[in-house]
Design an enzyme around this catalytic site. Structure first.
Site, PDB file in Angstrom:
ATOM      1  N   SER A 133       0.868  -1.185   0.000  1.00  0.00           N
ATOM      2  CA  SER A 133       0.000   0.000   0.000  1.00  0.00           C
ATOM      3  C   SER A 133       0.902   1.232   0.000  1.00  0.00           C
ATOM      4  CB  SER A 133      -0.847   0.008   1.275  1.00  0.00           C
ATOM      5  OG  SER A 133      -1.474   1.260   1.467  1.00  0.00           O
ATOM      6  N   TYR A 164      -0.909  -1.226  10.461  1.00  0.00           N
ATOM      7  CA  TYR A 164      -1.164  -1.336   9.019  1.00  0.00           C
ATOM      8  C   TYR A 164       0.025  -0.826   8.191  1.00  0.00           C
ATOM      9  CZ  TYR A 164      -3.557  -1.319   4.539  1.00  0.00           C
ATOM     10  OH  TYR A 164      -3.900  -1.559   3.225  1.00  0.00           O
TER      11      TYR A 164
HETATM   12  N1  LIG Z   1      -8.835  -0.759  -0.928  1.00  0.00           N
HETATM   13  C1  LIG Z   1      -7.841   0.069  -0.679  1.00  0.00           C
HETATM   14  O1  LIG Z   1      -8.022   1.305  -0.596  1.00  0.00           O
HETATM   15  C2  LIG Z   1      -6.439  -0.475  -0.522  1.00  0.00           C
HETATM   16  C3  LIG Z   1      -5.362   0.415  -0.619  1.00  0.00           C
HETATM   17  C4  LIG Z   1      -4.075  -0.072  -0.496  1.00  0.00           C
HETATM   18  C5  LIG Z   1      -3.851  -1.410  -0.287  1.00  0.00           C
HETATM   19  N2  LIG Z   1      -4.901  -2.260  -0.167  1.00  0.00           N
HETATM   20  C6  LIG Z   1      -4.614  -3.683   0.067  1.00  0.00           C
HETATM   21  O2  LIG Z   1      -5.192  -4.450  -0.958  1.00  0.00           O
HETATM   22  C7  LIG Z   1      -5.424  -5.782  -0.501  1.00  0.00           C
HETATM   23  C8  LIG Z   1      -6.814  -6.210  -0.910  1.00  0.00           C
HETATM   24  O3  LIG Z   1      -7.773  -5.383  -0.268  1.00  0.00           O
HETATM   25  P1  LIG Z   1      -9.124  -4.909  -0.979  1.00  0.00           P
HETATM   26  O4  LIG Z   1      -9.077  -3.452  -1.072  1.00  0.00           O
HETATM   27  O5  LIG Z   1      -9.381  -5.710  -2.191  1.00  0.00           O
HETATM   28  O6  LIG Z   1     -10.149  -5.269   0.216  1.00  0.00           O
HETATM   29  P2  LIG Z   1     -11.444  -6.234   0.255  1.00  0.00           P
HETATM   30  O7  LIG Z   1     -12.346  -5.926  -0.882  1.00  0.00           O
HETATM   31  O8  LIG Z   1     -11.972  -6.081   1.651  1.00  0.00           O
HETATM   32  O9  LIG Z   1     -10.818  -7.686   0.060  1.00  0.00           O
HETATM   33  C9  LIG Z   1     -10.006  -8.261   1.055  1.00  0.00           C
HETATM   34  C10 LIG Z   1      -9.827  -9.734   0.771  1.00  0.00           C
HETATM   35  O10 LIG Z   1      -9.007 -10.294   1.812  1.00  0.00           O
HETATM   36  C11 LIG Z   1      -9.655 -11.467   2.299  1.00  0.00           C
HETATM   37  N3  LIG Z   1      -9.328 -11.699   3.706  1.00  0.00           N
HETATM   38  C12 LIG Z   1      -9.470 -10.822   4.740  1.00  0.00           C
HETATM   39  N4  LIG Z   1      -9.151 -11.434   5.892  1.00  0.00           N
HETATM   40  C13 LIG Z   1      -8.814 -12.711   5.581  1.00  0.00           C
HETATM   41  C14 LIG Z   1      -8.429 -13.847   6.357  1.00  0.00           C
HETATM   42  N5  LIG Z   1      -8.342 -13.795   7.695  1.00  0.00           N
HETATM   43  N6  LIG Z   1      -8.154 -15.006   5.721  1.00  0.00           N
HETATM   44  C15 LIG Z   1      -8.275 -15.089   4.373  1.00  0.00           C
HETATM   45  N7  LIG Z   1      -8.647 -14.059   3.584  1.00  0.00           N
HETATM   46  C16 LIG Z   1      -8.908 -12.886   4.195  1.00  0.00           C
HETATM   47  C17 LIG Z   1     -11.152 -11.203   2.110  1.00  0.00           C
HETATM   48  O11 LIG Z   1     -11.861 -12.433   1.960  1.00  0.00           O
HETATM   49  P3  LIG Z   1     -12.829 -13.103   3.046  1.00  0.00           P
HETATM   50  O12 LIG Z   1     -13.488 -12.010   3.837  1.00  0.00           O
HETATM   51  O13 LIG Z   1     -13.787 -13.890   2.185  1.00  0.00           O
HETATM   52  O14 LIG Z   1     -11.931 -13.973   3.849  1.00  0.00           O
HETATM   53  C18 LIG Z   1     -11.146 -10.477   0.763  1.00  0.00           C
HETATM   54  O15 LIG Z   1     -11.142 -11.404  -0.295  1.00  0.00           O
HETATM   55  C19 LIG Z   1      -5.188  -5.745   1.024  1.00  0.00           C
HETATM   56  O16 LIG Z   1      -3.935  -6.301   1.310  1.00  0.00           O
HETATM   57  C20 LIG Z   1      -5.210  -4.253   1.340  1.00  0.00           C
HETATM   58  O17 LIG Z   1      -4.431  -3.962   2.491  1.00  0.00           O
HETATM   59  C21 LIG Z   1      -6.199  -1.833  -0.301  1.00  0.00           C
END
Ligand SMILES: NC(=O)c1ccc[n+]([C@@H]2O[C@H](COP(=O)([O-])OP(=O)(O)OC[C@H]3O[C@@H](n4cnc5c(N)ncnc54)[C@H](OP(=O)(O)O)[C@@H]3O)[C@@H](O)[C@H]2O)c1
Length: 265
Positions: free
Chosen positions: A140, A154
């Site tokens: 991130s 984080y």
């Molecule tokens: N969205 C943003 O603004 C942003 C910005 C920078 C970086 N990121 C990073 O991008 C990555 C993906 O996030 P996203 O934005 O796509 O969020 P998201 O839509 O909430 O997706 C998160 C994914 O992680 C899985 N997950 C969460 N806890 C888990 C666990 N204990 N075991 C297995 N799977 C787990 C969830 O699946 P289940 O709930 O089905 O387990 C879901 O598939 C993350 O690493 C996040 O830190 C996001």
């Protein structure tokens, strides 16, 4: 000829689901993992129909220490090995550190750090032996910026992912294994609903938002080109450069003023 296999963690939503689409569209079979099994089977079905690839789903909670072995065991039971790995699963724990439960922080470290390191460690030998591998570690811009109050681990966890990826990248130059850290900024996904900051972040201007598809596409292109770090979107490239140039005290002062717009302290 057997197609290559890409394992995507956190494939049930957001950036992970978008990565599964991108890799499948490039002819990879995909192994999808997350906790919500039904979401995974729906996406797998969609990818089979749209791209004609083979799919495997493994419902697993990465906060459980044995999860990585179960996921990799399910893949090897099918006679397959991981050629590409997207370490993407993630979330945030809101609040000031002292006000949170240790159990929640320990689970967070297991998902965002230990499982990333473990999956990489257990899939790399096969990639090196085949002289082909792709690892995208989703970090991130928070991993490039100074710390802020709230969501305490984080930024630290994402900084770990960036540095870890850089080391793996250097260890695997010239052996066909590419390693990249992907550093998105605000991205439309379920992330801010899960983290409980949707009301706050919806005040952020539109230009600060990225689509999950464009983030995954940038990650795919970045790892193909073997770039150690990929920052999607012009505004975030500028922020990443600024974060490098600003003295930490200035960056921290800026974060202290701004972070209440997107963090719960
Ligand atoms: N969205 C943003 O603004 C942003 C910005 C920078 C970086 N990121 C990073 O991008 C990555 C993906 O996030 P996203 O934005 O796509 O969020 P998201 O839509 O909430 O997706 C998160 C994914 O992680 C899985 N997950 C969460 N806890 C888990 C666990 N204990 N075991 C297995 N799977 C787990 C969830 O699946 P289940 O709930 O089905 O387990 C879901 O598939 C993350 O690493 C996040 O830190 C996001």
């Amino acid at each position: 000829m057997t197609r290559r296999l890409c394992l995507v963690t956190g494939a049930s939503a957001g950036i992970g689901a978008a990565f599964a689409q991108v890799f499948a569209s490039r002819g990879y079979d995909v192994a999808l993992t997350a906790r919500r099994a039904e979401r995974l089977t729906d996406l797998a079905e969609q990818l089979r129909l749209r791209h004609g690839v083979e799919t495997l789903t493994v419902a697993a909670d990465l906060a459980e220490p044995g999860a990585v072995d179960r996921i990799l065991g399910a893949i090897s039971e099918q006679g397959r090995q991981v050629d590409a790995l997207v370490n993407n699963a993630g979330y945030g724990v809101p609040g000031a550190y002292a006000a949170t439960r240790w159990e929640d922080q320990a689970a967070f470290l297991q998902v965002l750090i230990t499982s990333v390191a473990e999956l990489s460690h257990k899939t790399l030998p096969g990639m090196i032996a085949n002289r082909f591998g792709r690892i995208v570690n989703v970090a991130s811009v928070a991993g490039l910026a100074p710390g802020s109050a709230g969501h305490t681990l984080y930024g630290a966890a994402k900084a770990f992912v960036v540095r870890f990826s850089q080391s793996l990248h250097l260890e695997n130059l010239n052996n066909g294994v590419h390693v990249s850290a992907l550093c998105p900024g605000f991205t439309y996904s379920e992330f801010h609903d899960v983290t409980g900051t949707r009301a706050q972040v919806s005040q952020m201007p539109k230009w600060m938002w990225l689509g999950a598809d464009e983030v995954a596409q940038a990650g795919f292109e970045g790892v193909e080109a073997n770039r150690p770090m990929v920052v999607p979107g012009a505004p975030y490239k500028a922020i990443a450069t600024l974060a490098k140039l600003l003295p930490d005290e200035w960056g921290m002062a800026l974060m202290a003023r701004q972070s209440s717009r997107f963090r719960r302290a």
